[in-house]
Design a protein around this motif. Structure first.
Motif, PDB file in Angstrom:
ATOM      1  N   LEU A  34       0.823  -1.212   0.000  1.00  0.00           N
ATOM      2  CA  LEU A  34       0.000   0.000   0.000  1.00  0.00           C
ATOM      3  C   LEU A  34       0.858   1.264   0.000  1.00  0.00           C
ATOM      4  CD1 LEU A  34      -2.847  -1.054   2.442  1.00  0.00           C
ATOM      5  CD2 LEU A  34      -3.005  -0.705  -0.025  1.00  0.00           C
ATOM      6  N   VAL A  35       1.937   1.255   0.764  1.00  0.00           N
ATOM      7  CA  VAL A  35       2.823   2.418   0.799  1.00  0.00           C
ATOM      8  C   VAL A  35       3.453   2.640  -0.574  1.00  0.00           C
ATOM      9  CG1 VAL A  35       4.988   3.296   1.755  1.00  0.00           C
ATOM     10  CG2 VAL A  35       3.270   2.333   3.268  1.00  0.00           C
ATOM     11  N   ILE A  36       3.932   1.579  -1.194  1.00  0.00           N
ATOM     12  CA  ILE A  36       4.553   1.715  -2.513  1.00  0.00           C
ATOM     13  C   ILE A  36       3.529   2.166  -3.554  1.00  0.00           C
ATOM     14  CG2 ILE A  36       5.606   0.397  -4.399  1.00  0.00           C
ATOM     15  CD1 ILE A  36       7.040  -1.243  -2.227  1.00  0.00           C
ATOM     16  N   ALA A  41       6.396   9.126  -4.511  1.00  0.00           N
ATOM     17  CA  ALA A  41       7.823   9.429  -4.372  1.00  0.00           C
ATOM     18  C   ALA A  41       8.639   8.163  -4.150  1.00  0.00           C
ATOM     19  CB  ALA A  41       8.030  10.391  -3.217  1.00  0.00           C
ATOM     20  N   ILE A  42       8.059   7.184  -3.481  1.00  0.00           N
ATOM     21  CA  ILE A  42       8.785   5.939  -3.220  1.00  0.00           C
ATOM     22  C   ILE A  42       8.891   5.105  -4.493  1.00  0.00           C
ATOM     23  CG2 ILE A  42       8.689   3.754  -1.975  1.00  0.00           C
ATOM     24  CD1 ILE A  42       7.457   5.283   0.346  1.00  0.00           C
ATOM     25  N   SER A  43       7.797   4.990  -5.224  1.00  0.00           N
ATOM     26  CA  SER A  43       7.818   4.128  -6.410  1.00  0.00           C
ATOM     27  C   SER A  43       8.538   4.749  -7.599  1.00  0.00           C
ATOM     28  CB  SER A  43       6.396   3.748  -6.804  1.00  0.00           C
ATOM     29  OG  SER A  43       5.642   4.910  -7.098  1.00  0.00           O
ATOM     30  N   THR A  44       8.789   6.058  -7.565  1.00  0.00           N
ATOM     31  CA  THR A  44       9.501   6.701  -8.676  1.00  0.00           C
ATOM     32  C   THR A  44      10.919   7.109  -8.311  1.00  0.00           C
ATOM     33  OG1 THR A  44       8.615   8.860  -8.075  1.00  0.00           O
ATOM     34  CG2 THR A  44       7.374   7.561  -9.696  1.00  0.00           C
ATOM     35  N   LEU A  46      13.678   5.260  -7.528  1.00  0.00           N
ATOM     36  CA  LEU A  46      14.731   4.481  -8.172  1.00  0.00           C
ATOM     37  C   LEU A  46      14.874   4.808  -9.661  1.00  0.00           C
ATOM     38  CD1 LEU A  46      16.878   2.422  -7.435  1.00  0.00           C
ATOM     39  CD2 LEU A  46      15.261   0.625  -8.033  1.00  0.00           C
ATOM     40  N   PRO A  47      13.803   4.840 -10.444  1.00  0.00           N
ATOM     41  CA  PRO A  47      13.995   5.239 -11.841  1.00  0.00           C
ATOM     42  C   PRO A  47      14.522   6.670 -11.974  1.00  0.00           C
ATOM     43  CG  PRO A  47      11.857   4.191 -11.567  1.00  0.00           C
ATOM     44  CD  PRO A  47      12.455   4.372 -10.201  1.00  0.00           C
ATOM     45  N   HIS A  48      14.080   7.553 -11.097  1.00  0.00           N
ATOM     46  CA  HIS A  48      14.562   8.924 -11.120  1.00  0.00           C
ATOM     47  C   HIS A  48      16.069   8.983 -10.794  1.00  0.00           C
ATOM     48  CE1 HIS A  48      14.332  13.233 -11.035  1.00  0.00           C
ATOM     49  NE2 HIS A  48      14.864  13.260  -9.821  1.00  0.00           N
ATOM     50  N   ALA A  49      16.513   8.115  -9.907  1.00  0.00           N
ATOM     51  CA  ALA A  49      17.928   8.073  -9.546  1.00  0.00           C
ATOM     52  C   ALA A  49      18.795   7.628 -10.729  1.00  0.00           C
ATOM     53  CB  ALA A  49      18.138   7.142  -8.362  1.00  0.00           C
ATOM     54  N   PHE A  50      18.238   6.802 -11.613  1.00  0.00           N
ATOM     55  CA  PHE A  50      18.982   6.337 -12.772  1.00  0.00           C
ATOM     56  C   PHE A  50      18.758   7.186 -14.007  1.00  0.00           C
ATOM     57  CE2 PHE A  50      18.986   2.321 -10.319  1.00  0.00           C
ATOM     58  CZ  PHE A  50      20.355   2.120 -10.299  1.00  0.00           C
TER      59      PHE A  50
END
Length: 52
Positions: A34-36, A41-44, A46-50
């Protein structure tokens, strides 16, 4: 085929004794899901970091 004396299914254990510990684990999994799902912000992150 060789048979072992140990069964793969624990038939001597009552279902209540098996389900009780699993419920806490499943609750934690559902909470994380549910949090993810509802905190973008949590689910995006990692892709944003790459750079995607």
């Amino acid at each position: 085929m060789r048979r072992t004396s140990r069964s793969l299914l624990p038939v001597a254990v009552p279902i209540e004794q098996t389900v009780k510990p699993i419920m806490g684990y499943l609750g934690l999994l559902m909470l994380c899901l549910l949090v993810i799902a509802f905190v973008p912000a949590i689910s995006t992150a990692l892709p944003h970091a790459f750079g995607y």
